[in-house]
Design a protein around this motif. Sequence first.
Motif, mmCIF file in Angstrom:
data_model
loop_
_atom_site.group_PDB
_atom_site.id
_atom_site.type_symbol
_atom_site.label_atom_id
_atom_site.label_comp_id
_atom_site.label_asym_id
_atom_site.label_seq_id
_atom_site.Cartn_x
_atom_site.Cartn_y
_atom_site.Cartn_z
ATOM 1 N N CYS A 49 0.810 -1.213 0.000
ATOM 2 C CA CYS A 49 0.000 0.000 0.000
ATOM 3 C C CYS A 49 0.847 1.268 0.000
ATOM 4 C CB CYS A 49 -0.925 -0.003 1.220
ATOM 5 S SG CYS A 49 -2.174 -1.323 1.189
ATOM 6 N N VAL A 50 2.029 1.224 0.587
ATOM 7 C CA VAL A 50 2.897 2.409 0.647
ATOM 8 C C VAL A 50 4.093 2.272 -0.274
ATOM 9 C CG1 VAL A 50 2.191 3.051 2.971
ATOM 10 C CG2 VAL A 50 4.052 1.427 2.671
ATOM 11 N N ASN A 51 4.060 1.257 -1.149
ATOM 12 C CA ASN A 51 5.170 1.026 -2.089
ATOM 13 C C ASN A 51 6.506 0.929 -1.361
ATOM 14 O OD1 ASN A 51 3.570 1.046 -4.457
ATOM 15 N ND2 ASN A 51 3.543 3.291 -4.442
ATOM 16 N N ALA A 52 6.518 0.193 -0.252
ATOM 17 C CA ALA A 52 7.747 0.026 0.519
ATOM 18 C C ALA A 52 8.745 -0.812 -0.263
ATOM 19 C CB ALA A 52 7.438 -0.631 1.860
ATOM 20 N N GLY A 53 10.010 -0.450 -0.175
ATOM 21 C CA GLY A 53 11.056 -1.209 -0.838
ATOM 22 C C GLY A 53 11.292 -2.546 -0.166
ATOM 23 N N MET A 54 12.063 -3.389 -0.843
ATOM 24 C CA MET A 54 12.330 -4.716 -0.284
ATOM 25 C C MET A 54 13.127 -4.629 1.000
ATOM 26 S SD MET A 54 11.776 -7.872 -0.406
ATOM 27 C CE MET A 54 10.934 -7.940 -1.977
ATOM 28 N N ASP A 55 14.002 -3.632 1.125
ATOM 29 C CA ASP A 55 14.777 -3.502 2.356
ATOM 30 C C ASP A 55 13.879 -3.127 3.535
ATOM 31 O OD1 ASP A 55 14.157 -1.098 1.249
ATOM 32 O OD2 ASP A 55 16.105 -0.153 1.643
ATOM 33 N N THR A 56 12.895 -2.248 3.301
ATOM 34 C CA THR A 56 11.962 -1.881 4.370
ATOM 35 C C THR A 56 11.062 -3.059 4.731
ATOM 36 O OG1 THR A 56 11.980 0.386 3.536
ATOM 37 C CG2 THR A 56 10.220 -0.216 5.068
ATOM 38 N N LEU A 57 10.587 -3.774 3.720
ATOM 39 C CA LEU A 57 9.759 -4.948 3.991
ATOM 40 C C LEU A 57 10.548 -6.009 4.747
ATOM 41 C CD1 LEU A 57 7.203 -6.658 3.658
ATOM 42 C CD2 LEU A 57 8.003 -7.287 1.381
ATOM 43 N N THR A 58 11.798 -6.203 4.403
ATOM 44 C CA THR A 58 12.626 -7.204 5.092
ATOM 45 C C THR A 58 12.853 -6.808 6.545
ATOM 46 O OG1 THR A 58 13.717 -7.691 2.994
ATOM 47 C CG2 THR A 58 14.782 -8.484 4.994
ATOM 48 N N LEU A 59 13.020 -5.512 6.800
ATOM 49 C CA LEU A 59 13.177 -5.058 8.180
ATOM 50 C C LEU A 59 11.902 -5.319 8.977
ATOM 51 C CD1 LEU A 59 14.878 -3.614 10.322
ATOM 52 C CD2 LEU A 59 13.993 -1.430 9.441
ATOM 53 N N ALA A 60 10.762 -5.056 8.368
ATOM 54 C CA ALA A 60 9.502 -5.350 9.052
ATOM 55 C C ALA A 60 9.325 -6.849 9.269
ATOM 56 C CB ALA A 60 8.342 -4.780 8.240
ATOM 57 N N LEU A 69 9.057 1.654 9.135
ATOM 58 C CA LEU A 69 9.003 2.948 8.453
ATOM 59 C C LEU A 69 9.687 4.040 9.281
ATOM 60 C CD1 LEU A 69 5.327 2.874 7.096
ATOM 61 C CD2 LEU A 69 7.425 2.592 5.776
ATOM 62 N N VAL A 70 9.463 4.009 10.585
ATOM 63 C CA VAL A 70 10.103 5.011 11.449
ATOM 64 C C VAL A 70 11.609 4.778 11.501
ATOM 65 C CG1 VAL A 70 10.203 5.919 13.792
ATOM 66 C CG2 VAL A 70 8.006 5.318 12.785
ATOM 67 N N THR A 71 12.042 3.518 11.532
ATOM 68 C CA THR A 71 13.476 3.217 11.555
ATOM 69 C C THR A 71 14.144 3.676 10.269
ATOM 70 O OG1 THR A 71 13.023 1.280 12.947
ATOM 71 C CG2 THR A 71 15.172 1.381 11.857
ATOM 72 N N ARG A 72 13.462 3.556 9.155
ATOM 73 C CA ARG A 72 14.004 3.983 7.861
ATOM 74 C C ARG A 72 13.744 5.467 7.590
ATOM 75 N NH1 ARG A 72 17.667 0.687 5.171
ATOM 76 N NH2 ARG A 72 17.045 -1.490 5.367
ATOM 77 N N ASP A 73 13.103 6.151 8.520
ATOM 78 C CA ASP A 73 12.784 7.569 8.372
ATOM 79 C C ASP A 73 11.937 7.791 7.117
ATOM 80 O OD1 ASP A 73 12.660 10.212 8.987
ATOM 81 O OD2 ASP A 73 14.666 10.713 8.253
ATOM 82 N N ASP A 113 7.430 10.699 19.071
ATOM 83 C CA ASP A 113 6.980 11.831 18.262
ATOM 84 C C ASP A 113 6.076 11.378 17.116
ATOM 85 O OD1 ASP A 113 8.378 13.517 19.905
ATOM 86 O OD2 ASP A 113 10.146 13.625 18.589
ATOM 87 N N VAL A 114 6.437 10.253 16.515
ATOM 88 C CA VAL A 114 5.622 9.734 15.409
ATOM 89 C C VAL A 114 4.293 9.201 15.926
ATOM 90 C CG1 VAL A 114 5.528 8.028 13.558
ATOM 91 C CG2 VAL A 114 7.654 9.244 14.020
ATOM 92 N N LEU A 115 4.329 8.493 17.055
ATOM 93 C CA LEU A 115 3.108 7.897 17.585
ATOM 94 C C LEU A 115 2.143 8.935 18.152
ATOM 95 C CD1 LEU A 115 4.569 4.759 19.439
ATOM 96 C CD2 LEU A 115 3.565 4.891 17.159
#
Length: 425
Positions: free
Chosen positions: A310-321, A351-355, A421-423
């Motif tokens: 839904c947010v077009n996250a990259g493979m690196d972000t998806l792997t971190l999740a 997402l927050v870790t990857r800014d 801050d994000v939450l």
Amino acid sequence: MPLLRAKKPAVTAGSKMPKLSENQEEGPQVKRSSSPPHGAPKKRTAFIDITNAHKVQISLPGRKKKKEEAKKQQVKKTSAPSVSTNNQANLTKSSSSESSEGTPPAERETSDAAEEEEAAAAPVEELVAAAAPPAVREVPAHHQKQQIPAEFDVDSENAEDCYMCPEYAKDIFDYLKQREEAFVLCNYMPTQPSLNPEMRAILIDWLVEVQENFELYHETLYLAVKMTDHYLAKTPVHRELLQLVGSTTMLIASKFEERSPPCVDDFLYICDDAYKREEIISMEANILQTLSFDISIPIPYRFLRRYAKCVNAGMDTLTLARFFCEMSLMEVELVSVRGSLLASACLLLALVTRDLGGWSPILEFHSGYRTADVAPVVRSLHEMLSAPPDDKLKAVRNKYSHKVFFEVASLPMVSGDVLEDVLSQ
């Protein structure tokens, strides 16, 4: 000694004739023609035409007499109430005929013409109403297909790919989210006198190694863990049989998810032959019966991939999740969290870790969760991942330390202040 076949008795002139078949009648024997009649479809040689089986009428000697007698009895039963109605109909017919006979032919013709004119002069609206099809009923609101706004439509780009099911993707994940309510668990460890959370964590750490060595799908791992938790929530298990339960759930999950699942001997081998073949088969039947054979349990991994799309996250972000989600499998406190909520929390933390921002409106639309709903689970995950690693539980961290998984296990955790801050937004 070989068995001798009995000879078929010969039919003599004085012997009895065989019984008539269902399609034969008494009388002279006539040889039936093998060719179908002109214009009739050709029948199969060995079987009757199944499509026309309901049209075949079988006549047997003596059956017609029974049917006629049954009809006569029915007529006798129904004749009493129907006599009066028949008499009235006959009287009306006779009266009409007598009146028509008493009238001259010219007047009779004029009356018939008048009736025809009245029928032709019937209103057109009545004829149209009679010929019109029945009105279409309105579909209830809860059965109508939900209209997805253009800014939240993430499936139209796959309109040409039938394997992605773009027309039903949103409905499928909404159904999975509703189905989660049937698989809600609580912390079942107080009902297990012989187990503790550390033993469960060691078992799941071992299952991660099994999944990696056998190169199984991640869905297989998550489903095996879910089945293990649901079985332990219903059945007390001794600590010596805990590995048997874990390996058996992995076997069942492999049959459910894999194209080529490992066999029973493979799981006996990885258990160092601690159990017998009969034991794992018996445990498989016991687990399936305890779960009522309902093992289609929604897992967080499927929701995670959907929400990342839904947010077009990259493979690196998806792997971190995925790393966060796989680490959460070993925490018994997170067993009660629904898979869709856990996947949302893991993605938000990644997402927050990857800014890359926080919980966007498109994620809120597709997941059904707001930031306030996800925040408690995110804080629990952050606390778990910020703790010093356990030397006994290394499988997940070693797995996600490879270059194939972008070495996400070595990334530093985001600070608590940035996360709050994000939450709080």
